[in-house]
Design a protein around this motif. Sequence first.
Motif, mmCIF file in Angstrom:
data_model
loop_
_atom_site.group_PDB
_atom_site.id
_atom_site.type_symbol
_atom_site.label_atom_id
_atom_site.label_comp_id
_atom_site.label_asym_id
_atom_site.label_seq_id
_atom_site.Cartn_x
_atom_site.Cartn_y
_atom_site.Cartn_z
ATOM 1 N N TYR A 10 0.849 -1.195 0.000
ATOM 2 C CA TYR A 10 0.000 0.000 0.000
ATOM 3 C C TYR A 10 0.883 1.243 0.000
ATOM 4 O O TYR A 10 2.031 1.204 0.435
ATOM 5 C CB TYR A 10 -0.918 0.014 1.226
ATOM 6 N N GLU A 11 0.318 2.349 -0.465
ATOM 7 C CA GLU A 11 1.092 3.571 -0.598
ATOM 8 C C GLU A 11 0.346 4.767 -0.018
ATOM 9 O O GLU A 11 -0.889 4.769 0.091
ATOM 10 C CB GLU A 11 1.430 3.835 -2.068
ATOM 11 N N THR A 12 1.127 5.772 0.370
ATOM 12 C CA THR A 12 0.566 7.066 0.761
ATOM 13 C C THR A 12 0.525 7.938 -0.479
ATOM 14 O O THR A 12 1.539 8.137 -1.148
ATOM 15 C CB THR A 12 1.438 7.732 1.837
ATOM 16 N N LEU A 13 -0.655 8.446 -0.782
ATOM 17 C CA LEU A 13 -0.864 9.258 -1.979
ATOM 18 C C LEU A 13 -1.274 10.664 -1.551
ATOM 19 O O LEU A 13 -2.229 10.827 -0.790
ATOM 20 C CB LEU A 13 -1.956 8.635 -2.846
ATOM 21 N N ILE A 14 -0.529 11.645 -2.004
ATOM 22 C CA ILE A 14 -0.845 13.043 -1.691
ATOM 23 C C ILE A 14 -1.053 13.806 -2.995
ATOM 24 O O ILE A 14 -0.249 13.695 -3.918
ATOM 25 C CB ILE A 14 0.261 13.701 -0.854
ATOM 26 N N MET A 15 -2.144 14.567 -3.054
ATOM 27 C CA MET A 15 -2.467 15.345 -4.247
ATOM 28 C C MET A 15 -2.865 16.759 -3.863
ATOM 29 O O MET A 15 -3.409 16.991 -2.781
ATOM 30 C CB MET A 15 -3.641 14.710 -4.993
ATOM 31 N N GLU A 16 -2.583 17.685 -4.754
ATOM 32 C CA GLU A 16 -3.122 19.030 -4.671
ATOM 33 C C GLU A 16 -3.874 19.293 -5.965
ATOM 34 O O GLU A 16 -3.288 19.210 -7.049
ATOM 35 C CB GLU A 16 -2.010 20.056 -4.459
ATOM 36 N N VAL A 17 -5.163 19.586 -5.848
ATOM 37 C CA VAL A 17 -5.982 19.781 -7.040
ATOM 38 C C VAL A 17 -6.824 21.044 -6.887
ATOM 39 O O VAL A 17 -7.082 21.513 -5.771
ATOM 40 C CB VAL A 17 -6.916 18.577 -7.288
ATOM 41 N N GLU A 18 -7.248 21.580 -8.013
ATOM 42 C CA GLU A 18 -8.184 22.698 -7.981
ATOM 43 C C GLU A 18 -9.538 22.174 -7.527
ATOM 44 O O GLU A 18 -9.925 21.048 -7.842
ATOM 45 C CB GLU A 18 -8.273 23.344 -9.361
ATOM 46 N N THR A 19 -10.257 22.986 -6.779
ATOM 47 C CA THR A 19 -11.510 22.537 -6.167
ATOM 48 C C THR A 19 -12.533 22.060 -7.193
ATOM 49 O O THR A 19 -13.352 21.202 -6.892
ATOM 50 C CB THR A 19 -12.119 23.664 -5.324
ATOM 51 N N GLU A 20 -12.481 22.582 -8.419
ATOM 52 C CA GLU A 20 -13.447 22.153 -9.433
ATOM 53 C C GLU A 20 -13.231 20.701 -9.848
ATOM 54 O O GLU A 20 -14.146 20.053 -10.372
ATOM 55 C CB GLU A 20 -13.377 23.064 -10.662
ATOM 56 N N PHE A 21 -12.024 20.159 -9.628
ATOM 57 C CA PHE A 21 -11.742 18.771 -9.991
ATOM 58 C C PHE A 21 -11.782 17.839 -8.781
ATOM 59 O O PHE A 21 -11.592 16.629 -8.926
ATOM 60 C CB PHE A 21 -10.370 18.667 -10.652
ATOM 61 N N GLN A 22 -12.004 18.374 -7.607
ATOM 62 C CA GLN A 22 -11.957 17.576 -6.386
ATOM 63 C C GLN A 22 -12.955 16.419 -6.425
ATOM 64 O O GLN A 22 -12.626 15.284 -6.072
ATOM 65 C CB GLN A 22 -12.227 18.461 -5.166
ATOM 66 N N GLY A 23 -14.172 16.681 -6.864
ATOM 67 C CA GLY A 23 -15.221 15.664 -6.866
ATOM 68 C C GLY A 23 -14.892 14.474 -7.749
ATOM 69 O O GLY A 23 -14.992 13.317 -7.314
ATOM 70 N N ILE A 24 -14.450 14.728 -8.974
ATOM 71 C CA ILE A 24 -14.160 13.634 -9.896
ATOM 72 C C ILE A 24 -12.932 12.845 -9.449
ATOM 73 O O ILE A 24 -12.886 11.623 -9.570
ATOM 74 C CB ILE A 24 -13.987 14.173 -11.340
ATOM 75 N N VAL A 25 -11.935 13.530 -8.868
ATOM 76 C CA VAL A 25 -10.751 12.831 -8.365
ATOM 77 C C VAL A 25 -11.134 11.895 -7.221
ATOM 78 O O VAL A 25 -10.717 10.726 -7.185
ATOM 79 C CB VAL A 25 -9.672 13.835 -7.907
ATOM 80 N N MET A 26 -11.934 12.388 -6.294
ATOM 81 C CA MET A 26 -12.349 11.568 -5.152
ATOM 82 C C MET A 26 -13.223 10.401 -5.608
ATOM 83 O O MET A 26 -13.146 9.299 -5.053
ATOM 84 C CB MET A 26 -13.071 12.434 -4.122
ATOM 85 N N LYS A 27 -14.049 10.622 -6.625
ATOM 86 C CA LYS A 27 -14.909 9.556 -7.144
ATOM 87 C C LYS A 27 -14.072 8.426 -7.731
ATOM 88 O O LYS A 27 -14.305 7.242 -7.438
ATOM 89 C CB LYS A 27 -15.847 10.134 -8.205
ATOM 90 N N ILE A 28 -13.083 8.772 -8.553
ATOM 91 C CA ILE A 28 -12.248 7.751 -9.195
ATOM 92 C C ILE A 28 -11.425 6.990 -8.161
ATOM 93 O O ILE A 28 -11.296 5.761 -8.234
ATOM 94 C CB ILE A 28 -11.335 8.408 -10.248
#
Length: 606
Positions: A400-418
């Motif tokens: 397992y891995e630790t994954l850290i991302m910084e995204v623009e709020t408009e893409f937050q929903g689709i990133v979390m969904k995937i």
Amino acid sequence: MEKRNIAIIAHVDHGKTTLVDQLLKQSGVFRDNETICERVMDSNDLERERGITIVSKNCSIVFDSVHINIVDTPGHADFGGEVERILSMVDGVLLLVDAVEGPMPQTRFVTNKALQIGLKPIVVINKIDKIGARPDWVIDETFELFANLGANDQQLDFPVIYASAIKGFATVNPLVQQNDMKELLSIIVTETPEPSGDVSGPFRMQISAVDYSPYLGKIGIGKISRGVLSLRDNLVSLEGEDGPREQLTVSSIQIFKGIDRVNVDRAEAGQIVIINGIEDIKIGSTLCDSNSPEPFPILQVDEPTLGVNFFVNSSPFAGREGKFVTGRQIRERLKKELITNLALKVNFNDDQEIFEVFGRGELHLTILIENLRREGFELSVSKPKVVYKTDSDGKRLEPYETLIMEVETEFQGIVMKILGERGAKLCSMENINEERVRLEYFVSTKALIGFHGVFTSITKGTGIFSHSFAKYDPVSSTSSQRKNGALVSQENGTINAYALWKIQERGRLFVSPGVEVYEGMIIGVHARSNDLVVNPIKGKKLTNIRASGKDEHIELKNMMELNLEKGLAILGDDELLEITPKALRIRKVCLTEGERRRNSREVTAN
């Protein structure tokens, strides 16, 4: 002359190589009229193209009569094996942290390695001139990271300096901009201990890196731990307590001066040297005085987490585009790679045409494959699979891995969904500002296969994405199998634009008109879950009667560009990625439809 040995460690793209560039320029390594390129330490084509450091590099500068050896290390977690062994030959580290992003997954990895060895980092808050810089927050986060990693009181009392590597200044006060890097160099001299080692004792050193020269053969790089080394000295090479021993004579000694290597007749404890004249030198080997053999413990690095199978290319196009196509040639090249790539593991089976290759991640493996491709090799590669382990109770574990991302709020929903669909668990979420959010996940390695391309696409290139190995945990139910079927060619020949135009409504294509195909080659991803056999070379039927309507306008839409990373990511269990110097092709293991049906029946019966 006093000596200091220091490594620069950081998360990928936090400015290590750019900082080294400035230190070299300001220390007078280059002439005033000399033309130099950016990131001079990133010397090979892949490093320049990808903007990352893959292999550690050595250089040196002189400041206030102190000779400072500097090692620029990789920042990506997949090349952690490079970082681990390089830290064994330095006495201090510069830990670069981005003034906006703060500590990232690889920051944790490299810092933990440095703290375990007992090194005291100098924290450099880089990109202090960047819009949105928040140095106080970054220092607090770095202190918390040190504390969580078990740093001692001395390590927690780390010195801090603020810098802009791109503009070439460093300062102890973030509100006062300097014109050069002198304050950083002063801190390196005062805070980094001098190399220890008894000059009068019997010679002893460990090889931390191995290079190769077509003129000199194998070259060993390491720090002399004790004694003095002179030309023509008779030494013994040891591999741990019980490993083989070999007598040898040193034929040349070099040290680093700027980015060059210069010959010397003598070197002493504390110096980083390059030596040759050793037939079978290996990373981790101990070189000692013949009369005082004292081996160092063998260098240990974290185990690989991802593996693929290399096959001799058996497609109808085999041998047409590459210079090296046989199993013997691939075997010899992999053996050569193992000499310097400590984190790579290869199982050489009895089958001369199949090799199991294991690495630290997708990038680690794709860099190796791309290097082979550029050298003229042809091969086929299977779908990447994670390396499983079993605990003391017999339970199956996966990485397992630790994954850290910084995204623009408009893409937050689709990133979390995937990520939710891939079985990832959200650990924390923090608003950086009104427009960007920072997300931290715990996710299985197999769920991350192919995610980088998806992430880049859905965030339109604006997202920041990084991950590093966390631990082995019980196997998740997440599948890494592609959900869509394949569009499989049923013919040999040259692709016709009209045929593709008719086929494109069935899925996404990654081949173009005029390209040669063969039966069993995959030309696209089917819109449905089943495989579909198609004819991409079929042209439009012609008659001698002129049609009353005009010809259709042929326009190919929604084409997929196939690269190495994407090719590996979309492979199915019964598919291979054919790799040659000129092309990438995806194919079925069984090329004919009849073979695939028979194989499917056999699998079902078993």
